[in-house]
Enzyme design. Sequence first.
Site, short mmCIF file in Angstrom:
data_model
loop_
_atom_site.label_atom_id
_atom_site.label_comp_id
_atom_site.label_asym_id
_atom_site.label_seq_id
_atom_site.Cartn_x
_atom_site.Cartn_y
_atom_site.Cartn_z
N HIS A 85 32.34 37.40 35.02
CA HIS A 85 31.55 38.23 34.11
C HIS A 85 30.10 38.15 34.55
CE1 HIS A 85 34.75 37.50 30.78
NE2 HIS A 85 35.14 38.37 31.70
N ASP B 290 38.90 36.14 27.82
CA ASP B 290 39.34 36.99 28.92
C ASP B 290 39.86 36.13 30.07
OD1 ASP B 290 39.70 39.32 30.43
OD2 ASP B 290 37.75 39.09 31.38
N SER C 155 33.41 32.81 33.58
CA SER C 155 32.35 33.51 32.86
C SER C 155 31.16 32.55 32.72
CB SER C 155 32.87 33.99 31.51
OG SER C 155 31.91 34.76 30.86
#
Lengths: 284, 192
Positions: free
Chosen positions: B43, B136, B16
């Site tokens: 992401h 995540d 991310s």
Amino acid sequence: MTEKVENIAEIRIFLRELKKHSSYDFCDYSDSSIMRRVSKILNDNKIDMDQLITRIRTDSEFVENVVQDITVNTTEFFRDPWMWKELYKNYLPSLKNKKIINIWHAGCSSGQEVYSNLILLNELGLLDKSRVVATDINNEMLKIARTGVYNAKYNKTFDDNIRDVLECGEMSADVSVEKYFDISEDDGTIRIKSFLRKIPVFKYHDLVNGDIDSIKFDIIFCRNVLIYFNTSLQTRILQKFHKKLVNRGMLILGNHEGVNGFYRAKFSKDGPVYIKNSAYTFQF
Amino acid sequence: MEINGKKYKAVVIGGSAGSFSVVSKILSKMSPDFPLPVIVCMHRLKHVRSGLVEGLNLKSKIKVVEPCDKDKIEGNKVYLAPSNYHLFIEFDNTFSLSTESVHNHSRPAIDYTFSSAAYTYRDKVLGIILTGANKDGANGLKDIHDKNGTTIVQDPASCDIDTMTKAALNLFEPDYILTPEKIAEYLNQLAS
């Protein structure tokens, strides 16, 4: 401990039972998507697979809830702005000589894309001759679509996307959000204005088994629905769309969906749009 | 491809905040004939449709593509999860996409890609988690670990933001904790 379904055989039994005890057939949903949804149902209800199957056999209200959970799909206003810009600039204007424009949104979920398209049709002066039918298998989503009231969380996305899309148009560089939406000052919910809301007919339709109106459509939207189906069901649905489109009619799929298999040769890809090839018109 | 007696079928990478430069660096150092599919879930901003795949292609020696639903997974390709979709690996070695709700505020969600890779490839997958500002990916990487796949966590000291890597380290002990340079070396050693 989260309950995870990792046994495809169990899923097959579940799907057979669901088919037997309801009008729904999810047997041709792609394996992993159905497994994820079922895992979520087990977790949310705190039950295991045996209990799920027992309840499917005995509790019809529960069956309806399960079906709603399996078929829920997220959507938003002007998802993929580039696609809507293309439609606005290059494809929708080509319909202006039609007396009536027939449009079908297949798998419309809570309706944001139905209203997105109506906004563009209105900007192009085509709203009055547009006949729009929007269908979904999920009655809860259809209820939201009919009311046209959306949560505040949609607001920012909507605002960014609508400006992005409409600013590319020739006549409407300066469209205010209030032209199409009432925005509540209390909680930020947005409500579609009634002149748009009264146009689409939202109705229940099962893409897998159901029959749609006898008319043919100039445009069929089916965005991010086929991704949940296996390839053989995708082909069946594409056959249906092909039959339901006028010659040179447009099929609009999700950004990363494609027409594969038998029907690939029966559509030509043009920008974001699949156009039904008139040269290959078949009667089924 | 066999390493330490293990036959791998795919590499999955998740990252991310700060991960674009790390993924670029890894891809730029990888052998151009790396035989496995490399599946990358980062992401990203959902409204910026283009740019990321082009940016990675400038650096990568292996072709980077954004897969379509039901595309077959092929070796010697880098697959980037498309913006605003979850990316899953199916049992028949194809991709599928979904617009299910966001997970950990994210779509694509790294957990989903990793878990489906764990389920499909079991011990024959190598999972790598990189820098990032939320958790995540940690659970998904643990799924790979639980199925006896190989796991690599980017050394938190080398991360722009170490929330993601630390979340993984809190859940299980990975096979390796490596800097980006060492991750590229490790992958090339798989290919040689």
